[in-house]
Scaffold this motif. Structure first.
Motif, PDB file in Angstrom:
ATOM      1  N   PHE A  21       0.849  -1.187   0.000  1.00 28.41           N
ATOM      2  CA  PHE A  21       0.000   0.000   0.000  1.00 28.41           C
ATOM      3  C   PHE A  21       0.886   1.240   0.000  1.00 28.41           C
ATOM      4  N   THR A  22       0.424   2.301  -0.628  1.00 28.32           N
ATOM      5  CA  THR A  22       1.059   3.604  -0.454  1.00 28.32           C
ATOM      6  C   THR A  22       0.216   4.368   0.553  1.00 28.32           C
ATOM      7  N   THR A  23       0.854   5.197   1.350  1.00 27.19           N
ATOM      8  CA  THR A  23       0.151   5.858   2.444  1.00 27.19           C
ATOM      9  C   THR A  23      -0.349   7.241   2.050  1.00 27.19           C
ATOM     10  N   THR A  24      -1.583   7.525   2.444  1.00 29.19           N
ATOM     11  CA  THR A  24      -2.177   8.842   2.291  1.00 29.19           C
ATOM     12  C   THR A  24      -3.007   9.095   3.524  1.00 29.19           C
ATOM     13  N   PRO A  25      -2.745  10.063   4.362  1.00 30.78           N
ATOM     14  CA  PRO A  25      -1.643  11.016   4.263  1.00 30.78           C
ATOM     15  C   PRO A  25      -0.309  10.326   4.489  1.00 30.78           C
ATOM     16  N   GLU A  30       8.190   7.897  13.214  1.00 35.45           N
ATOM     17  CA  GLU A  30       8.021   6.581  13.824  1.00 35.45           C
ATOM     18  C   GLU A  30       6.619   6.402  14.408  1.00 35.45           C
ATOM     19  N   ALA A  31       6.037   7.481  14.914  1.00 35.07           N
ATOM     20  CA  ALA A  31       4.685   7.400  15.477  1.00 35.07           C
ATOM     21  C   ALA A  31       3.666   7.015  14.403  1.00 35.07           C
ATOM     22  N   SER A  32       3.846   7.533  13.194  1.00 32.51           N
ATOM     23  CA  SER A  32       2.954   7.172  12.080  1.00 32.51           C
ATOM     24  C   SER A  32       3.078   5.691  11.742  1.00 32.51           C
ATOM     25  N   GLU A  33       4.317   5.210  11.689  1.00 25.59           N
ATOM     26  CA  GLU A  33       4.555   3.795  11.421  1.00 25.59           C
ATOM     27  C   GLU A  33       3.903   2.927  12.486  1.00 25.59           C
ATOM     28  N   ASN A  34       4.096   3.292  13.740  1.00 25.74           N
ATOM     29  CA  ASN A  34       3.541   2.501  14.843  1.00 25.74           C
ATOM     30  C   ASN A  34       2.023   2.481  14.827  1.00 25.74           C
ATOM     31  N   LYS A  35       1.402   3.585  14.447  1.00 25.80           N
ATOM     32  CA  LYS A  35      -0.062   3.633  14.392  1.00 25.80           C
ATOM     33  C   LYS A  35      -0.592   2.678  13.315  1.00 25.80           C
ATOM     34  N   SER A  48       2.915 -10.506   8.532  1.00 28.19           N
ATOM     35  CA  SER A  48       3.960  -9.522   8.787  1.00 28.19           C
ATOM     36  C   SER A  48       3.559  -8.173   8.204  1.00 28.19           C
ATOM     37  N   ILE A  49       4.104  -7.116   8.821  1.00 29.22           N
ATOM     38  CA  ILE A  49       3.851  -5.746   8.386  1.00 29.22           C
ATOM     39  C   ILE A  49       5.199  -5.036   8.351  1.00 29.22           C
ATOM     40  N   GLU A  50       5.539  -4.480   7.202  1.00 29.00           N
ATOM     41  CA  GLU A  50       6.775  -3.717   7.066  1.00 29.00           C
ATOM     42  C   GLU A  50       6.424  -2.340   6.529  1.00 29.00           C
ATOM     43  N   THR A  51       6.971  -1.315   7.168  1.00 23.35           N
ATOM     44  CA  THR A  51       6.717   0.051   6.723  1.00 23.35           C
ATOM     45  C   THR A  51       8.013   0.680   6.228  1.00 23.35           C
ATOM     46  N   SER A  52       7.873   1.625   5.303  1.00 19.56           N
ATOM     47  CA  SER A  52       9.026   2.365   4.783  1.00 19.56           C
ATOM     48  C   SER A  52       8.640   3.828   4.654  1.00 19.56           C
ATOM     49  N   VAL A  53       9.171   4.657   5.560  1.00 17.29           N
ATOM     50  CA  VAL A  53       8.890   6.092   5.495  1.00 17.29           C
ATOM     51  C   VAL A  53       9.472   6.715   4.221  1.00 17.29           C
TER      52      VAL A  53
END
Length: 72
Positions: A21-25, A30-35, A48-53
């Motif tokens: 997924f791409t994030t919007t907003p 790190e707080a955004s990733e954790n949420k 599994s969940i992997e995020t990339s700022v």
């Protein structure tokens, strides 16, 4: 005398899929990733969940037998 028993082992093959997924907003810290991770963590079938700022993406591996897209 040695006795050997034959046991049948049955394996359940789960269909593990990956979606990005791409994030919007946009995620900006790190707080955004954790949420995002905390909102998806308890969804059934999530493996599994992997995020990339820098890339603004969330990669989720999930068991397609237990859940479908969209997760949220």
């Amino acid at each position: 005398m040695i006795s050997l028993e034959l046991c049948e082992i049955s394996l359940v093959f789960r269909e593990i899929k990956t979606v990005v997924f791409t994030t919007t907003p946009q995620m900006h810290c790190e707080a955004s990733e954790n949420k995002i991770k905390s909102n998806l963590r308890f969804e059934k079938g999530i493996k599994s969940i992997e995020t990339s700022v820098p890339n603004q993406t969330v990669t989720v591996k999930y068991n397609a037998d237990k859940t479908t897209i969209p997760f949220f």
